[in-house]
Design a protein around this motif. Structure first.
Motif, PDB file in Angstrom:
ATOM      1  N   SER A 245      -0.010  -6.518  -8.508  1.00 11.34           N
ATOM      2  CA  SER A 245       0.848  -5.448  -7.986  1.00 11.34           C
ATOM      3  C   SER A 245       1.593  -5.964  -6.766  1.00 11.34           C
ATOM      4  CB  SER A 245       0.031  -4.174  -7.677  1.00 11.34           C
ATOM      5  OG  SER A 245       0.856  -3.216  -7.061  1.00 11.34           O
ATOM      6  N   CYS A 246       0.921  -6.020  -5.598  1.00 11.63           N
ATOM      7  CA  CYS A 246       1.690  -6.200  -4.357  1.00 11.63           C
ATOM      8  C   CYS A 246       2.138  -7.638  -4.125  1.00 11.63           C
ATOM      9  CB  CYS A 246       0.887  -5.707  -3.169  1.00 11.63           C
ATOM     10  SG  CYS A 246      -0.368  -6.848  -2.588  1.00 11.63           S
TER      11      CYS A 246
ATOM     12  N   MET B 253      -2.593  -7.339  -0.415  1.00 10.15           N
ATOM     13  CA  MET B 253      -2.897  -6.007   0.110  1.00 10.15           C
ATOM     14  C   MET B 253      -3.504  -5.064  -0.915  1.00 10.15           C
ATOM     15  SD  MET B 253       0.500  -5.475   2.478  1.00 10.15           S
ATOM     16  CE  MET B 253      -0.133  -4.126   3.469  1.00 10.15           C
ATOM     17  N   CYS B 254      -3.259  -5.287  -2.187  1.00  3.67           N
ATOM     18  CA  CYS B 254      -3.698  -4.302  -3.179  1.00  3.67           C
ATOM     19  C   CYS B 254      -5.000  -4.698  -3.864  1.00  3.67           C
ATOM     20  CB  CYS B 254      -2.613  -4.067  -4.222  1.00  3.67           C
ATOM     21  SG  CYS B 254      -2.386  -5.422  -5.395  1.00  3.67           S
TER      22      CYS B 254
ATOM     23  N   SER C  16      -5.376  -6.391  -6.638  1.00  3.63           N
ATOM     24  CA  SER C  16      -5.313  -6.264  -8.101  1.00  3.63           C
ATOM     25  C   SER C  16      -5.532  -7.598  -8.818  1.00  3.63           C
ATOM     26  CB  SER C  16      -3.947  -5.712  -8.528  1.00  3.63           C
ATOM     27  OG  SER C  16      -3.744  -4.426  -8.018  1.00  3.63           O
TER      28      SER C  16
ATOM     29  N   CYS D 210     -11.612  -3.242   3.415  1.00  2.00           N
ATOM     30  CA  CYS D 210     -11.877  -3.659   2.028  1.00  2.00           C
ATOM     31  C   CYS D 210     -10.712  -3.244   1.130  1.00  2.00           C
ATOM     32  CB  CYS D 210     -13.165  -2.999   1.544  1.00  2.00           C
ATOM     33  SG  CYS D 210     -13.502  -3.257  -0.212  1.00  2.00           S
ATOM     34  N   ILE D 211     -10.277  -4.152   0.263  1.00  2.32           N
ATOM     35  CA  ILE D 211      -9.181  -3.832  -0.651  1.00  2.32           C
ATOM     36  C   ILE D 211      -9.693  -3.647  -2.089  1.00  2.32           C
ATOM     37  CG2 ILE D 211      -7.387  -4.902   0.770  1.00  2.32           C
ATOM     38  CD1 ILE D 211      -7.524  -7.371  -1.026  1.00  2.32           C
ATOM     39  N   SER D 212     -10.997  -3.470  -2.230  1.00  3.77           N
ATOM     40  CA  SER D 212     -11.662  -3.207  -3.524  1.00  3.77           C
ATOM     41  C   SER D 212     -11.123  -4.095  -4.643  1.00  3.77           C
ATOM     42  CB  SER D 212     -11.569  -1.722  -3.905  1.00  3.77           C
ATOM     43  OG  SER D 212     -10.234  -1.271  -3.931  1.00  3.77           O
TER      44      SER D 212
ATOM     45  N   ARG E  57     -19.060  -0.156   2.005  1.00  6.29           N
ATOM     46  CA  ARG E  57     -18.429   1.145   2.268  1.00  6.29           C
ATOM     47  C   ARG E  57     -19.459   2.130   2.837  1.00  6.29           C
ATOM     48  NH1 ARG E  57     -14.636   3.719   4.422  1.00  6.29           N
ATOM     49  NH2 ARG E  57     -14.419   5.875   3.732  1.00  6.29           N
TER      50      ARG E  57
ATOM     51  N   LYS F   7      -4.282   1.647  -5.719  1.00  4.59           N
ATOM     52  CA  LYS F   7      -4.143   0.217  -5.411  1.00  4.59           C
ATOM     53  C   LYS F   7      -2.738  -0.304  -5.692  1.00  4.59           C
ATOM     54  CE  LYS F   7      -7.658  -2.385  -6.853  1.00  4.59           C
ATOM     55  NZ  LYS F   7      -8.222  -3.086  -5.680  1.00  4.59           N
TER      56      LYS F   7
ATOM     57  N   ARG G  85       0.624   1.603  -0.296  1.00  6.93           N
ATOM     58  CA  ARG G  85      -0.341   0.546  -0.016  1.00  6.93           C
ATOM     59  C   ARG G  85       0.247  -0.568   0.852  1.00  6.93           C
ATOM     60  NH1 ARG G  85      -5.857   0.217  -1.348  1.00  6.93           N
ATOM     61  NH2 ARG G  85      -6.422  -1.953  -1.120  1.00  6.93           N
ATOM     62  N   LEU G  86       1.526  -0.805   0.679  1.00  3.50           N
ATOM     63  CA  LEU G  86       2.178  -1.935   1.354  1.00  3.50           C
ATOM     64  C   LEU G  86       2.683  -1.593   2.758  1.00  3.50           C
ATOM     65  CD1 LEU G  86       2.075  -2.963  -1.550  1.00  3.50           C
ATOM     66  CD2 LEU G  86       4.321  -3.916  -1.244  1.00  3.50           C
ATOM     67  N   VAL G  87       2.487  -0.338   3.145  1.00  3.59           N
ATOM     68  CA  VAL G  87       2.964   0.048   4.474  1.00  3.59           C
ATOM     69  C   VAL G  87       2.252  -0.782   5.517  1.00  3.59           C
ATOM     70  CG1 VAL G  87       2.937   1.885   6.190  1.00  3.59           C
ATOM     71  CG2 VAL G  87       3.597   2.387   3.839  1.00  3.59           C
ATOM     72  N   GLN G  88       3.042  -1.395   6.364  1.00  2.50           N
ATOM     73  CA  GLN G  88       2.454  -2.232   7.397  1.00  2.50           C
ATOM     74  C   GLN G  88       2.497  -1.501   8.725  1.00  2.50           C
ATOM     75  OE1 GLN G  88       3.721  -6.274   5.100  1.00  2.50           O
ATOM     76  NE2 GLN G  88       4.974  -5.610   6.766  1.00  2.50           N
TER      77      GLN G  88
ATOM     78  N   LEU H 227      -1.605  -3.298   8.979  1.00  4.97           N
ATOM     79  CA  LEU H 227      -1.762  -3.082   7.532  1.00  4.97           C
ATOM     80  C   LEU H 227      -2.180  -1.622   7.300  1.00  4.97           C
ATOM     81  CD1 LEU H 227      -3.668  -6.407   6.667  1.00  4.97           C
ATOM     82  CD2 LEU H 227      -1.261  -5.933   6.259  1.00  4.97           C
TER      83      LEU H 227
ATOM     84  N   ILE I  84      -3.070   0.167   3.664  1.00  3.59           N
ATOM     85  CA  ILE I  84      -4.364  -0.060   3.008  1.00  3.59           C
ATOM     86  C   ILE I  84      -5.335   1.033   3.424  1.00  3.59           C
ATOM     87  CG2 ILE I  84      -6.345  -1.611   2.854  1.00  3.59           C
ATOM     88  CD1 ILE I  84      -4.433  -3.957   3.174  1.00  3.59           C
ATOM     89  N   GLU I  85      -5.351   1.359   4.722  1.00  5.76           N
ATOM     90  CA  GLU I  85      -6.269   2.393   5.200  1.00  5.76           C
ATOM     91  C   GLU I  85      -5.910   3.757   4.594  1.00  5.76           C
ATOM     92  OE1 GLU I  85      -8.997   2.334   6.557  1.00  5.76           O
ATOM     93  OE2 GLU I  85      -9.369   4.156   7.709  1.00  5.76           O
TER      94      GLU I  85
ATOM     95  N   ARG J 199      -8.424   5.456   1.697  1.00  7.02           N
ATOM     96  CA  ARG J 199      -9.167   6.687   2.028  1.00  7.02           C
ATOM     97  C   ARG J 199      -8.748   7.833   1.119  1.00  7.02           C
ATOM     98  NH1 ARG J 199     -10.918   2.871   4.454  1.00  7.02           N
ATOM     99  NH2 ARG J 199     -11.862   2.840   2.382  1.00  7.02           N
TER     100      ARG J 199
END
Lengths: 232, 575
Positions: free
Chosen positions: A51-52, A56-57, A59, A146-148, A173, B47, B52-55, B137, B140-141, B145
């Motif tokens: 994906s990213c 960050m993702c 995947s 964690c990016i799982s 977690r 995911k 997700r890509l927001v920095q 990053l 991601i958070e 969540r």
């Protein structure tokens, strides 16, 4: 550069097989770039997840030359040829490098991975953010991102042998939540954390620490949960 | 394969598993837990996608010295008054409560100041430091969540499922569901829903350099347009000034976050000049994204770029320790491709980043089509001609939440109706065409050509001749795209998925180029070398596009603020 990729379609192949491709490598390419090169120039049937493309993702975790890695973050300049690429371990293969993440997330779910507010309904008004001194978060902050991706789960020999074991990501977690001073209603996670699949099943091998692409130390989280259980 | 589909029935069908989709799912569920909610994600839910890509972070007026009014003025100044003011007002007034919800209900943890309060950092184009963040990053958070919260609720998730087409009811008056394609099995699903929420995210990946995640293809715009929605402001394409240049790697175009410039990083040309002095001597590198990106582009075009075709982002004078502490994610990203962000300049290039245009919505995310809501980047109007950094994830979360509530309320009054099976069959057959073809062109080649055309002619500086060439080229590529072929086997067939992506990208590209050709002035992200001035007398209008009719304009309603109000008191004072 030679890529050897483990191919497998469980709906028609009896077993996985390795296929070799010669990839035209240019500077700064990652393993993921190499897989795209194969898809676009050599074999339009190759399957992989992405994906990213920037770490960050989570995947595109897979096993490269025997070790877990995010394909997008591993530069080919740092990889020995031939590059052996195979799917994550301990998860069922859907096709080629794509694994079914369901068991991973089922175990993640088992620790109640969600923050629980006093009134959890998001439609109600929210309290002001808690006052939290940065120094009180020093340790938990390190374990938070964690990016799982499943790399730790794949690298863990206990996961491979003990189907009950929740694995490093889920327990990490659980630790992060247990250490979150803001959460008002903690406590229900003890059964999962201390049960047969919980922290006591860990053999402290530490593969998870080496495998984590974002620098989390799940083993430390597991040890802190154990210590907390003994102290209680 | 025979192309049969599975039927699925639900109350609310959410297309998109990013920030807007997940906020909508949680808000709809908590409004009425009896609702049957289905979340459809093109990748893995939570995911994939761009939240997700927001920095950088999330803009919200939390500090007592700040206010939604100031945030509003900054947003309109940044958007050069093309914003829908009702939408922008909703954004700024609800952002603080949404930040509180993310922290106190959803469990996000944002960075704190020494005194334990939420830290807010400097971003471009803002009169107050109001960007809430989690390191560098933040996305991601937020998405992790939000994803965790799904586990506390009972709803169905369809991972790795492409939305192929919105499907009307038999009478054609409303949206009754959507045709979906499950990538893991290669099988179709016809979903019937009382309410469909389109929240797939924009994703301008039709340029040589672009920032969004790789699976993004403007699917939402394409589906909404074909279904009969109004799209506005499609010419407004934001280029982020600092996309990383990483050679042949797909990492190229990934954003190095704006907080670097907020913290004082410089932009240099190949001769070592801080070139922003020529373009915006007051705000320098902290000018809005449109201004900085265009300046970089002009430096590169004038031959003052690096040999690889970029400019340099230099944070080294801030101190290696400071950069490493505050921007660890950016440092790691640069290190991978051989740059030490803490000690040396890094090569960057403007990168297609965010589409301000999109489906026309009201403040409750309703569209002209009953049964269809839109939220997040698929919607247009919030940001006008240029989005401020930190307003993107704020939009997704604020309007995602609103869409979820609206959807739950609509379920009480909207009966479920059967989707038109014939329409679904046509959509399915069109999607299957590349798979059924034995021979044909590779979608990848068409995609590369489209990227080049868009970069050259529909990029940072445009003119009538280039736009006409682009429209002709896109038409030709559309013809070729109708003849692409994918290898047999529907399961996890990436080449087939790419062929479907190209179809969406081409339509989004055509809408962008057509609107760009229509707007004969320069405003925000849309710069015309043949019409270099902003022209409020004629062009304070939204350009609308809808299938089956020529583009038309409607005036921007200046309900709260007029351009003259800002001249009296400028919005973003330099800091």
């Amino acid at each position: 550069m030679i890529f050897r990729v483990k191919r497998f379609d469980p709906t028609c192949d009896r077993r996985p097989s390795w296929r070799a491709y010669t990839v035209d490598v240019r500077p700064k390419m990652s393993v993921l770039d190499g897989l795209f090169w194969i898809l676009e120039h050599a074999d339009s049937t190759l399957s992989f997840r992405y994906s990213c493309r920037a770490g960050m993702c989570g995947s595109c975790a897979m096993v490269v030359n025997g070790r877990e890695a995010l394909a997008c973050r591993l530069r080919l300049a740092h990889v020995a040829a031939p590059v052996h690429v195979e799917p994550l371990r301990s998860l069922p293969v859907i096709k080629d490098l794509v694994v079914d993440m369901t068991p991973f997330f089922e175990k993640y779910r088992a620790v109640d991975p969600f923050y629980r507010a006093e009134d959890p309904a998001v439609t109600g008004p929210a309290a002001a953010p808690a006052v939290v001194r940065p120094e009180s978060r020093e340790l938990v902050d390190l374990q938070l991102g964690c990016i799982s991706c499943g790399a730790c789960y794949s690298a863990c020999p206990v996961v491979a042998l003990n189907p009950e074991f929740l694995g490093p990501a889920a327990l990490n977690r659980a630790y992060v939540l247990s250490a979150d001073e803001r959460e008002p209603a903690a406590g229900d996670r003890a059964a999962a954390i201390l049960g047969d699949g919980g922290v006591h099943a860990c053999h402290a091998v530490g593969n998870c620490v080496a495998a984590c692409p974002v620098g989390i130390n799940p083993l430390l989280s597991i040890q802190l949960l154990r210590k907390g259980a003994t102290d209680r | 394969m025979d192309g049969d589909w599975d039927d699925l029935r639900c109350d609310i069908l959410i297309l998109g598993g990013g920030g807007a989709g997940l906020m909508a799912a949680l808000h709809a569920y908590d409004t009425d837990p009896r609702l049957d909610i289905v979340v459809v994600a093109k990748g893995l839910v939570g995911k994939s996608g761009c939240t997700r890509l927001v920095q950088g972070g999330f803009n919200a007026a939390l500090d007592p010295r700040d206010s939604p009014e100031l945030h509003f003025r900054d947003t309109l100044a940044g958007g050069q008054f093309l914003n829908d003011q009702d939408l922008a007002w909703t954004l700024v007034t609800e952002a603080p409560e949404i930040v509180r919800k993310l922290e106190a209900k959803i469990g996000c943890f944002f960075d704190r100041r020494e005194d334990g309060q939420i830290h807010q950092k400097a971003f471009a184009g803002q009169s107050f430091d109001r960007t809430v963040h989690r390191g560098d990053l933040t996305g991601i958070e937020i998405t992790s969540r939000l994803h965790d919260q799904l586990f506390a609720r009972s709803m169905r998730i369809l991972d790795e499922t492409r939305a192929v087409e919105l499907i009307h009811d038999r009478a054609g008056g409303r949206i009754a569901g959507a045709l979906l394609l499950r990538q893991q099995t290669g099988t179709f699903v016809l979903a019937r829903a009382r309410v469909v929420l389109l929240a797939t995210g924009g994703g301008p990946r039709m340029y040589t350099y672009s920032a969004p995640s790789l699976e993004k293809a403007g699917d939402g715009y394409a589906m909404a347009y074909r279904a009969g929605c109004d799209l506005i402001d499609m010419e407004m394409m934001q280029f982020h000034p600092t996309g990383l240049l990483a050679g042949a790697s797909r990492l190229s175009g990934m954003v190095l976050e704006e907080g670097l410039r907020g913290a004082g990083a410089w932009l240099l040309n190949a001769q070592g000049e801080r070139f922003m002095a020529r373009y915006d001597p007051v705000r320098m590198e902290r000018a809005t994204r449109d201004v900085v990106a265009r300046a970089s582009y002009q430096e590169i075009m004038a031959g003052r770029g690096t040999p690889a075709g970029g400019v340099l982002l230099d944070a080294s004078h801030l101190g290696a320790g400071f950069v490493a502490r505050h921007f660890p994610g950016m440092v790691a990203r640069c290190a991978e491709v051989g740059f030490d962000l803490t000690r040396e300049p890094v090569e960057v290039v403007p990168t297609a980043h965010f589409h301000m245009g999109g489906v026309r919505i009201d403040v409750d995310c309703r569209t002209a089509l009953p049964g269809l809501l839109v939220a997040g980047e698929d919607a247009g109007g919030v940001h006008g001609a240029n989005r401020l950094g930190g307003n993107g994830v704020a939009e997704s979360c604020v309007f995602g939440a609103r869409a979820g509530r609206t959807a739950a309320q609509l379920c009480a009054v909207l009966a479920a109706v059967e989707p038109d099976a014939r329409e679904a069959e046509q959509a399915r057959d069109a999607a299957l065409a590349p798979l059924r073809r034995d021979r044909g062109e590779s979608p990848v080649r068409i995609r590369r050509e489209l990227e080049r055309v868009m970069w050259q002619h529909v990029g940072l500086v445009r003119d009538a001749a280039g736009l006409a060439r682009a429209l002709a080229a896109i038409e030709e590529l559309e013809e070729r795209a109708a003849g692409t072929a994918a290898p047999p086997g529907a399961r996890w067939n990436l080449t087939w998925q790419q062929a479907l992506d190209v179809r969406s990208l081409l339509l989004a590209a055509r809408l962008t180029a057509a609107a760009a050709s229509y707007r004969r002035e320069s405003r925000g992200s849309h710069a015309r070398s043949d019409f270099p001035e902003r022209d409020d007398a004629h062009w304070l209008v939204h350009i609308h596009q809808a299938a089956g009719r020529a583009p038309w304009t409607e005036p921007v309603r200046l309900t709260r603020l007029r351009p003259s109000d800002l001249e009296a008191r400028p919005a973003a004072a330099p800091q």
